[in-house]
Design a protein around this motif. Structure first.
Motif, PDB file in Angstrom:
ATOM      1  N   LEU A 126      54.404 -55.668  13.140  1.00 51.82           N
ATOM      2  CA  LEU A 126      53.863 -54.738  12.136  1.00 51.82           C
ATOM      3  C   LEU A 126      54.832 -54.554  10.972  1.00 51.82           C
ATOM      4  CD1 LEU A 126      52.278 -51.941  14.359  1.00 51.82           C
ATOM      5  CD2 LEU A 126      51.074 -53.590  12.911  1.00 51.82           C
ATOM      6  N   ILE A 127      56.092 -54.376  11.291  1.00 52.11           N
ATOM      7  CA  ILE A 127      57.107 -54.192  10.242  1.00 52.11           C
ATOM      8  C   ILE A 127      57.108 -55.398   9.311  1.00 52.11           C
ATOM      9  CG2 ILE A 127      59.595 -54.062   9.777  1.00 52.11           C
ATOM     10  CD1 ILE A 127      59.786 -52.427  12.449  1.00 52.11           C
ATOM     11  N   ARG A 128      57.107 -56.590   9.877  1.00 47.98           N
ATOM     12  CA  ARG A 128      57.144 -57.808   9.066  1.00 47.98           C
ATOM     13  C   ARG A 128      55.878 -57.942   8.224  1.00 47.98           C
ATOM     14  NH1 ARG A 128      58.881 -63.060  11.591  1.00 47.98           N
ATOM     15  NH2 ARG A 128      59.692 -63.366   9.505  1.00 47.98           N
ATOM     16  N   ALA A 129      54.729 -57.600   8.803  1.00 46.75           N
ATOM     17  CA  ALA A 129      53.474 -57.674   8.043  1.00 46.75           C
ATOM     18  C   ALA A 129      53.488 -56.687   6.883  1.00 46.75           C
ATOM     19  CB  ALA A 129      52.290 -57.406   8.964  1.00 46.75           C
ATOM     20  N   PHE A 130      53.953 -55.470   7.142  1.00 48.77           N
ATOM     21  CA  PHE A 130      54.012 -54.467   6.086  1.00 48.77           C
ATOM     22  C   PHE A 130      54.999 -54.867   4.992  1.00 48.77           C
ATOM     23  CE2 PHE A 130      52.607 -51.013   9.294  1.00 48.77           C
ATOM     24  CZ  PHE A 130      51.270 -51.214   8.978  1.00 48.77           C
ATOM     25  N   LEU A 131      56.156 -55.381   5.377  1.00 48.16           N
ATOM     26  CA  LEU A 131      57.133 -55.833   4.374  1.00 48.16           C
ATOM     27  C   LEU A 131      56.554 -56.981   3.544  1.00 48.16           C
ATOM     28  CD1 LEU A 131      60.437 -55.716   6.457  1.00 48.16           C
ATOM     29  CD2 LEU A 131      59.864 -54.264   4.491  1.00 48.16           C
ATOM     30  N   ALA A 132      55.880 -57.919   4.197  1.00 48.47           N
ATOM     31  CA  ALA A 132      55.277 -59.049   3.475  1.00 48.47           C
ATOM     32  C   ALA A 132      54.203 -58.578   2.501  1.00 48.47           C
ATOM     33  CB  ALA A 132      54.700 -60.052   4.468  1.00 48.47           C
ATOM     34  N   ALA A 133      53.549 -57.469   2.826  1.00 51.25           N
ATOM     35  CA  ALA A 133      52.509 -56.914   1.958  1.00 51.25           C
ATOM     36  C   ALA A 133      53.095 -56.076   0.824  1.00 51.25           C
ATOM     37  CB  ALA A 133      51.542 -56.068   2.778  1.00 51.25           C
ATOM     38  N   GLY A 134      54.407 -55.927   0.822  1.00 53.10           N
ATOM     39  CA  GLY A 134      55.059 -55.214  -0.271  1.00 53.10           C
ATOM     40  C   GLY A 134      55.398 -53.764  -0.007  1.00 53.10           C
ATOM     41  N   LEU A 135      55.205 -53.288   1.222  1.00 56.76           N
ATOM     42  CA  LEU A 135      55.605 -51.915   1.528  1.00 56.76           C
ATOM     43  C   LEU A 135      57.124 -51.858   1.601  1.00 56.76           C
ATOM     44  CD1 LEU A 135      52.579 -51.980   2.645  1.00 56.76           C
ATOM     45  CD2 LEU A 135      53.329 -50.101   4.083  1.00 56.76           C
ATOM     46  N   SER A 136      57.676 -50.767   1.142  1.00 57.28           N
ATOM     47  CA  SER A 136      59.127 -50.577   1.238  1.00 57.28           C
ATOM     48  C   SER A 136      59.491 -50.135   2.647  1.00 57.28           C
ATOM     49  CB  SER A 136      59.580 -49.510   0.236  1.00 57.28           C
ATOM     50  OG  SER A 136      59.101 -48.234   0.644  1.00 57.28           O
ATOM     51  N   SER A 137      60.754 -50.300   2.998  1.00 56.17           N
ATOM     52  CA  SER A 137      61.182 -49.842   4.316  1.00 56.17           C
ATOM     53  C   SER A 137      61.029 -48.325   4.425  1.00 56.17           C
ATOM     54  CB  SER A 137      62.619 -50.280   4.620  1.00 56.17           C
ATOM     55  OG  SER A 137      63.507 -49.804   3.640  1.00 56.17           O
ATOM     56  N   GLY A 138      61.160 -47.615   3.299  1.00 55.09           N
ATOM     57  CA  GLY A 138      60.950 -46.170   3.307  1.00 55.09           C
ATOM     58  C   GLY A 138      59.506 -45.802   3.643  1.00 55.09           C
ATOM     59  N   SER A 139      58.568 -46.522   3.036  1.00 55.24           N
ATOM     60  CA  SER A 139      57.153 -46.267   3.335  1.00 55.24           C
ATOM     61  C   SER A 139      56.845 -46.608   4.787  1.00 55.24           C
ATOM     62  CB  SER A 139      56.251 -47.088   2.409  1.00 55.24           C
ATOM     63  OG  SER A 139      56.327 -46.603   1.094  1.00 55.24           O
ATOM     64  N   ILE A 140      57.387 -47.722   5.256  1.00 59.87           N
ATOM     65  CA  ILE A 140      57.158 -48.109   6.651  1.00 59.87           C
ATOM     66  C   ILE A 140      57.738 -47.050   7.577  1.00 59.87           C
ATOM     67  CG2 ILE A 140      57.631 -49.836   8.434  1.00 59.87           C
ATOM     68  CD1 ILE A 140      57.728 -51.908   6.098  1.00 59.87           C
TER      69      ILE A 140
END
Length: 125
Positions: free
Chosen positions: A48-62
């Motif tokens: 999930l973390i990798r998918a969210f990062l690939a989609a452009g979410l920041s680590s803060g948003s995640i």
């Protein structure tokens, strides 16, 4: 499992996994010698973390979404997470809409270019 196995199973580098821990996105158990240990839930979480990062979410948003990946995050946390989810969903939807429009325009240009080349290749033109 140890960090090397988690890395192999998820495709995330050991360095990335350590970064996820530093950012509070991933929490490992530690052995008495300080080695990190992970379970199957960590494999899912890293995906999930990798998918969210690939989609452009920041680590803060995640980080704001992480509490809702566990049961019963509490109302205040759930509200904050929902606001982040809603914002990121809208951002991703706009990005997807833009990509679909760009692909449609490109499809049209491809058809025009193919027709042009077909005309050039006809005998007598």
């Amino acid at each position: 499992m140890r960090i090397g196995e988690l890395s192999a199973r998820t495709g995330a580098s050991r360095r990335s996994l350590r970064y996820y821990e530093e950012q509070g996105l991933l929490v490992s158990e530690r052995s008495s010698s300080g080695q990190r240990h992970y379970d199957e839930e960590h494999v899912h979480r890293v995906g999930l973390i990798r998918a969210f990062l690939a989609a452009g979410l920041s680590s803060g948003s995640i980080g704001e979404l992480i509490p809702c990946m566990a049961a019963n995050p509490g109302a205040r946390v759930a509200r904050r997470s929902l606001a982040t989810m809603t914002r990121e969903h809208a951002r991703l939807t706009a990005a997807i809409d833009g990509l679909v429009a760009a692909r449609s325009a490109l499809d049209e240009l491809v058809l025009i270019n193919r027709a042009y080349l077909a005309d050039l290749e006809r005998p007598g033109t």
